[in-house]
Design an enzyme around this catalytic site. Sequence first.
Site, PDB file in Angstrom:
ATOM      1  CG  ASP A 158      -1.812  -1.240   1.275  1.00 57.03           C
ATOM      2  OD1 ASP A 158      -2.265  -1.695   0.210  1.00 57.03           O
ATOM      3  OD2 ASP A 158      -2.039  -1.750   2.391  1.00 57.03           O
ATOM      4  CD  GLU A 171     -22.507   6.627 -17.554  1.00 54.32           C
ATOM      5  OE1 GLU A 171     -22.776   6.732 -16.335  1.00 54.32           O
ATOM      6  OE2 GLU A 171     -23.055   5.806 -18.303  1.00 54.32           O
TER       7      GLU A 171
HETATM    8  O1  FUB Z   1      -3.266  -3.889   2.761  1.00 60.29           O
HETATM    9  C1  FUB Z   1      -4.573  -4.183   3.163  1.00 60.29           C
HETATM   10  C2  FUB Z   1      -5.546  -3.867   2.049  1.00 60.29           C
HETATM   11  O2  FUB Z   1      -5.197  -4.577   0.876  1.00 60.29           O
HETATM   12  C3  FUB Z   1      -5.524  -2.415   1.607  1.00 60.29           C
HETATM   13  O3  FUB Z   1      -6.201  -1.581   2.474  1.00 60.29           O
HETATM   14  C4  FUB Z   1      -6.116  -2.550   0.252  1.00 60.29           C
HETATM   15  O4  FUB Z   1      -5.958  -1.423  -0.545  1.00 60.29           O
HETATM   16  C5  FUB Z   1      -5.368  -3.747  -0.268  1.00 60.29           C
HETATM   17  O5  FUB Z   1      -4.103  -3.397  -0.736  1.00 60.29           O
END
Ligand code: FUB
Length: 460
Positions: free
Chosen positions: A36, A202
Site C-alpha cells: 500500500d 461513466e
Molecule cells: O493492505 C490491506 C488492504 O489490501 C488495503 O487496504 C487494500 O488497498 C489492499 O491493498
Amino acid sequence: MKLSFWILRFLILVLVVGNIKLSAQNPVIQTYFTADPAPMVYNGTVYLYTSHDEDSTVNNFFTMYDWLCYSSTDMVNWTDHGTVASLKSFTWHEKSNGAWAPQCIERNGKFYLYVPIHGEGISVLVSDSPTGPFTDPIGKRLIDSGHVWQDIDPTVFVDDNGQTYLYWGNPSLWYVKLNKDMVSYDRTIGQNGIVSVPMTAESFGSKEGRDGKPGTTYTEGPWFYKRNNLYYMIYAANGIPEHIAYSTAPTAEGPWTYKGFIMERAPHLAFTNHSGIIDFKGNSYFFYHDQALSKGEGFKRSVSVEQFKYNADGTIQLIKPTKEGVTKSIANLDPFKKVEAETIAWSEGLKTAGDSKTCVYVTKIENGDYLNVRSVDFGKGAKSFEASVASASAAGKIEIRLDNSDGELLGSIDVGNTGSWLNWASVKGKMKKIKGVHDICLVFKGGKGELFNFDWWQVK
Ligand code: FUB
C-alpha cells in the site's frame, strides 16, 4: 569464424544478464514486506509510507500491525526510518490487527498521517516531522460514518484554494472536506459531512457487482491528486485479482470520467494492488505492490516503482510492472558525510531495527549477506572507510566491493566484539582509491550466527 560468432553472442548474453542483475531495483524494500505505498514529496525528498505485512501470516489473512516510512532523494537508494506509527498509537480501539493502507501529507509544517484500522474506520495521527513520532490528536476515529468496515484506504489532497479532500472506501467511494485543522471535517455537506460519490459506469467503468447486479470496476485503494488542472482518481479495479484503473474530473468533487486500466495483472503481482503516484524532480513515478519477494504469497507483499510519462493530454498509458524498476539514479550520494547503513538500493539477508525515536540500524547480519548502495560519488577518491558497528559475538568484517557482491575488493574492515549489540564503536580501514561515481556493495563476512549491527558508514 562460426565459433567467434557464438562466443560473441555468449558474451553479449552474459553482459545483458549481468546488467539486469546489477540494475534490478524492484521491489524497492527487501528487509521487510511492505504494501500500500503512499509516496509524499517534501523538501526535495520522497517519503514513502507503507503498510507492513508481517513475516508470519496469522489465520491466512492480512497480518498488519504498524506503518513504516522510507525516504529517497535519488529514487534508487531508500533510507529506512523504521516504524513511524502502529496500532498502539491509538488507545481507544480493541483491534490487534488491521493497520492497512496509509497516506501522509504536510500542511503548515505539520505532517498528518491518515490510516485505516480495518473494522475501526479511518483515523489520523500528527507529527512535527515526516518520520514521526506520530501521535493521536483527537483520541477517537476521524470518520464517523456508520459503515466502518468499508472505511479503508484514505487518500488526501489539498486543492489550490486550500480546501483539503479526504476520499476513501471499498467498494464505494466517499469523501469529506477536511477543516483547516486537518483533524475534523465540514459536517454541513452530504450525510453528516460524508459525500457519497455516484458509482456509475461513466465514472468508473462497468463490471458486475458482488451482488450480481451491474456495478463498476472501482474496488478500493483510491489515490487522489491534481495535475495540470485535471483531477485524477487512481484505484484498484475489477475485483480480485485487482488491476489498477483511473478516472479524471474537472473539479475535486467530480464528475468523474472513467479512463481505463493503468496496470493489468501479471504473474508476480498479488491478488490486491494499490498505487501511489508522484512527480519528483521532473519525472513521474508509479508505486504499486507485488508478491515478488515472497515468491507468490499474497499476504506478504512488496512495494515496487516504475517511472512513466503522461501523454500530452494528461492520459496515462498502460504501465508494465518490471523487475528492473527505476534503474537510473537522479542524484549522487555523498559518502564523505555519514551515510546511514539503512540507506540501501538492494540487500540480501538483512533486517533493520529501531524506530523514529531511536536510531535505525541494519541488523541480523550473517556471513555472506550484503547491501548495495548506488551512485556513490567518490569525487577525487577516498583513502579510508569508517563504520559504526556493535556486536556481542565474535563479529567479522565488512568488505567494500565495486558494483556488486562479486565486484573488485576495495577494502576490508575488521569488526570486533564491542560488548553488546547496542554498544556502538567506530572501526576504520584503508580502501583503494576510486574516483568518480560508482555503485558499491558492502559484503559482510564472519563465522556462524549474527555477526554485528551496523549504524552508519563514511569515507575520508
Ligand atoms: O493492505 C490491506 C488492504 O489490501 C488495503 O487496504 C487494500 O488497498 C489492499 O491493498
